[in-house]
Design an enzyme around this catalytic site. Structure first.
Site, PDB file in Angstrom:
ATOM      1  N   LYS A  54       5.201 128.910   5.353  1.00 47.37           N
ATOM      2  CA  LYS A  54       6.155 128.783   6.158  1.00 47.37           C
ATOM      3  C   LYS A  54       6.311 127.734   6.973  1.00 47.37           C
ATOM      4  CE  LYS A  54       4.441 133.188   5.579  1.00 47.37           C
ATOM      5  NZ  LYS A  54       3.279 134.023   5.868  1.00 47.37           N
ATOM      6  N   GLN A  98      -1.156 135.360  10.410  1.00 52.91           N
ATOM      7  CA  GLN A  98      -1.527 134.635   9.034  1.00 52.91           C
ATOM      8  C   GLN A  98      -2.640 135.950   9.044  1.00 52.91           C
ATOM      9  OE1 GLN A  98       0.196 133.233   6.985  1.00 52.91           O
ATOM     10  NE2 GLN A  98      -0.876 135.236   5.582  1.00 52.91           N
ATOM     11  N   ASP A 121       7.414 138.666  11.735  1.00 56.25           N
ATOM     12  CA  ASP A 121       7.334 139.897  10.563  1.00 56.25           C
ATOM     13  C   ASP A 121       7.206 141.415  10.867  1.00 56.25           C
ATOM     14  OD1 ASP A 121       5.527 138.520   8.974  1.00 56.25           O
ATOM     15  OD2 ASP A 121       3.907 138.658   9.100  1.00 56.25           O
TER      16      ASP A 121
END
Ligand code: NAP
Length: 296
Positions: A54, A98, A121
């Site tokens: 990422k 994460q 997200d």
């Protein structure tokens, strides 16, 4: 004739190029640089590799990107404080924590602490609710990637029979919700199957678009697929190691047999996977634009 392969790798590359140009234009016109922080707790090897990928992509696109690594024993309260710091940092438009987090930390509490405007997200309940009512700012990344694969390969969703196998909060439910909206690139008739479904093949055989996110190899075999269907295989299953020591992967669909029946199919790897990070980048650019008062 074997099905056409839908290459997520190629489509993701195309979208990243568009995002790079958009980032440059935004910077030139407004001085705004999309900012993304990825927060990693502990050193879980899979999480480290996801976060590294990422970070690499966000740097390639010209973002302001921060990798914030925290020890596995960080206190929940300290993690919440850290999130609050980024919630108030105007140079950061997207916050990604994460997952999974260590057991002593309540994941839900952490995800709920992210400012919904920076929730790139798309997991915050505010954003889940907005998706439900057709007002989404950020679509969750994997389902958004699936929709882009369909749009960009010219697959007509309008009026299509879509069957989704799997009802997780990160794939099954949101992709079903996205595709049933009365919107462009959606407007489908959607059925969701799960382990409580009595006769799954009855449903999957009706599907013009079949999306499989079960997390089980061969959950869908050729006899369960309609001739000429478009098959999107979301599954990523580790089935051993290659001689070079890399993980050997397969999807949830019996690829070789289904390929003989379908009109188009995504491979694993190289299908949905590359789209997920790309959609995170798309959401971050959108977050930066929204923060600056632009309409997406
Ligand atoms: P998950 O949370 O384990 O959910 C799996 C879902 O599939 C559940 O709803 C389960 O039903 C259903 N299911 C499992 N076996 C089934 C069967 N034989 N028949 C019908 N339904 C079945 O998984 P997930 O997070 O959605 O992920 C699914 C797969 O996609 C995994 O392989 C994951 O690694 C992969 N994935 C890939 C990406 C990517 O970027 N490529 C991103 C996310 C996930 P119940 O609800 O009844 O248990």
């Amino acid at each position: 004739m074997p099905a056409k392969l839908i290459s997520g790798t190629e489509i993701a590359k195309m979208i990243r190029e568009e995002l790079k140009q958009e980032t440059e234009r935004l910077k030139e016109k407004t001085g705004i640089v999309p900012g993304l922080v990825t927060i990693l707790v502990g050193e879980n090897p899979a999480s480290v590799s996801y976060v590294t990928a990422k970070q690499k992509t966000s740097k390639e696109l010209g973002f302001h990107s921060i990798q914030d690594s925290q020890p596995a024993d960080i206190k929940e309260a300290d993690l919440l404080k850290l999130i609050d710091k980024y919630n108030h940092d105007p140079s950061i438009h997207g916050i990604l924590v994460q997952l999974p987090l260590p057991k002593h930390i309540n994941e839900t509490k952490v995800l709920y602490a992210i400012d919904p405007k920076k929730d790139v997200d798309g997991f915050h309940p505010v954003n889940v609710g907005k998706l439900m009512i057709g007002e989404a700012d950020y679509l969750p990344c994997t389902p958004a990637g699936i929709q882009q694969l369909l749009i960009r390969t010219g697959v007509k969703t309008d009026g299509a029979e879509v069957v989704v196998v799997g009802r997780s909060n990160i794939v099954g439910k949101p992709i079903a919700n996205i595709l049933l909206q009365k919107q462009k690139g959606a407007n489908a008739t959607v059925t969701i199957c799960h382990t409580g479904t009595k006769d799954m093949a009855f449903h999957t055989r009706r599907a013009e678009i079949l999306i499989v996110a079960a997390g089980k190899p061969n959950a869908v075999t050729a006899d369960m697929v309609k001739e000429g269907a478009v098959v999107i295989d979301v599954g990523v299953n580790r089935i051993g190691m290659t001689p070079e020591g890399k993980a050997k992967l397969c999807g949830d669909v019996d690829f070789e047999a289904v390929r003989e029946k379908a009109a188009a199919i995504t491979p694993v790897p190289g299908g949905v996977g590359p789209m997920t990070i790309t959609m995170l980048m798309m959401n971050t650019v959108k977050a930066a634009k929204l923060a600056a008062g632009f309409q997406g």
